[in-house]
Design a protein around this motif. Structure first.
Motif, PDB file in Angstrom:
ATOM      1  N   ALA A   2       8.545 -44.408   1.256  1.00 28.00           N
ATOM      2  CA  ALA A   2       7.155 -44.867   1.248  1.00 28.00           C
ATOM      3  C   ALA A   2       6.268 -43.820   1.911  1.00 28.00           C
ATOM      4  O   ALA A   2       6.750 -42.962   2.652  1.00 28.00           O
ATOM      5  N   GLN A   3       4.967 -43.904   1.635  1.00 27.89           N
ATOM      6  CA  GLN A   3       4.048 -42.910   2.209  1.00 27.89           C
ATOM      7  C   GLN A   3       4.156 -42.890   3.729  1.00 27.89           C
ATOM      8  O   GLN A   3       4.052 -41.841   4.341  1.00 27.89           O
ATOM      9  N   THR A  57      -1.697 -32.758  -9.122  1.00 27.30           N
ATOM     10  CA  THR A  57      -0.389 -33.261  -9.547  1.00 27.30           C
ATOM     11  C   THR A  57       0.630 -33.138  -8.421  1.00 27.30           C
ATOM     12  O   THR A  57       1.403 -34.071  -8.162  1.00 27.30           O
ATOM     13  N   ASP A  60       0.035 -35.826  -5.946  1.00 28.82           N
ATOM     14  CA  ASP A  60       0.476 -37.125  -6.479  1.00 28.82           C
ATOM     15  C   ASP A  60       1.989 -37.270  -6.418  1.00 28.82           C
ATOM     16  O   ASP A  60       2.509 -38.317  -6.017  1.00 28.82           O
ATOM     17  N   VAL A  61       2.711 -36.219  -6.814  1.00 33.36           N
ATOM     18  CA  VAL A  61       4.179 -36.278  -6.807  1.00 33.36           C
ATOM     19  C   VAL A  61       4.707 -36.421  -5.383  1.00 33.36           C
ATOM     20  O   VAL A  61       5.613 -37.228  -5.130  1.00 33.36           O
ATOM     21  N   THR A  63       3.232 -37.797  -2.917  1.00 28.99           N
ATOM     22  CA  THR A  63       2.887 -39.140  -2.451  1.00 28.99           C
ATOM     23  C   THR A  63       3.933 -40.172  -2.879  1.00 28.99           C
ATOM     24  O   THR A  63       4.174 -41.142  -2.173  1.00 28.99           O
ATOM     25  N   THR A  64       4.593 -39.939  -4.011  1.00 27.10           N
ATOM     26  CA  THR A  64       5.610 -40.882  -4.481  1.00 27.10           C
ATOM     27  C   THR A  64       6.882 -40.829  -3.649  1.00 27.10           C
ATOM     28  O   THR A  64       7.685 -41.758  -3.688  1.00 27.10           O
ATOM     29  N   GLY A  65       7.079 -39.723  -2.940  1.00 25.03           N
ATOM     30  CA  GLY A  65       8.300 -39.565  -2.165  1.00 25.03           C
ATOM     31  C   GLY A  65       9.471 -39.038  -2.984  1.00 25.03           C
ATOM     32  O   GLY A  65      10.582 -38.940  -2.489  1.00 25.03           O
ATOM     33  N   SER A  66       9.238 -38.686  -4.244  1.00 24.57           N
ATOM     34  CA  SER A  66      10.293 -38.166  -5.110  1.00 24.57           C
ATOM     35  C   SER A  66      10.719 -36.773  -4.657  1.00 24.57           C
ATOM     36  O   SER A  66       9.895 -35.951  -4.267  1.00 24.57           O
ATOM     37  N   THR A  67      12.032 -36.510  -4.767  1.00 25.50           N
ATOM     38  CA  THR A  67      12.514 -35.169  -4.438  1.00 25.50           C
ATOM     39  C   THR A  67      12.108 -34.154  -5.507  1.00 25.50           C
ATOM     40  O   THR A  67      12.251 -32.947  -5.296  1.00 25.50           O
ATOM     41  N   HIS A  69       9.331 -33.307  -6.016  1.00 30.08           N
ATOM     42  CA  HIS A  69       8.185 -32.563  -5.478  1.00 30.08           C
ATOM     43  C   HIS A  69       8.527 -31.088  -5.264  1.00 30.08           C
ATOM     44  O   HIS A  69       7.657 -30.242  -5.329  1.00 30.08           O
TER      45      HIS A  69
END
Length: 113
Positions: A2-3, A57, A60-61, A63-67, A69
């Motif tokens: 989470a953020q 972009t 945004d990526v 912020t999602t917490g996705s690796t 990034h």
């Protein structure tokens, strides 16, 4: 993730990306259009607009917490570098260059986080 779980470095990178996005877009559609000449050459304006887009972009990526990034930040750093090179040859582009340098440095650090 989470953020609220994002690292302080990632939060700073998100801010740097958002700042760079605003500066590139504002300067391309304001300063460069008003200045004219080499400032409105198609490749220069395209580079600035693409830089603004990839910075948004990347933010945004992250912020999602996705690796994922890491990959997006690597591309963002490369495009910021291209924008720096494009702006360096023109006068009164220091604000864009500074924003891109901060974003590039921050994104490069995110490629391993």
């Amino acid at each position: 993730m989470a953020q609220s779980e994002l690292s302080s470095e990632m939060m700073a990178c998100i801010q740097a990306c958002r700042h760079c996005q605003r500066i590139c877009l504002n300067m391309a559609t304001g300063h460069c259009l008003e200045k004219g000449g080499r400032h409105v050459e198609p490749e220069h304006l395209r580079t600035m607009l693409v830089c603004a887009e990839i910075c948004g972009t990347a933010a945004d990526v992250m912020t999602t917490g996705s690796t994922l990034h890491r990959q997006v930040c690597a591309v963002c750093a490369d495009i910021c570098d291209a924008c720096i090179s494009s702006c360096r040859d023109l006068d009164e582009m220091d604000e864009c260059i500074d924003a891109c340098e901060r974003c590039k440095d921050s994104c490069e650090a995110m490629t391993s986080e």
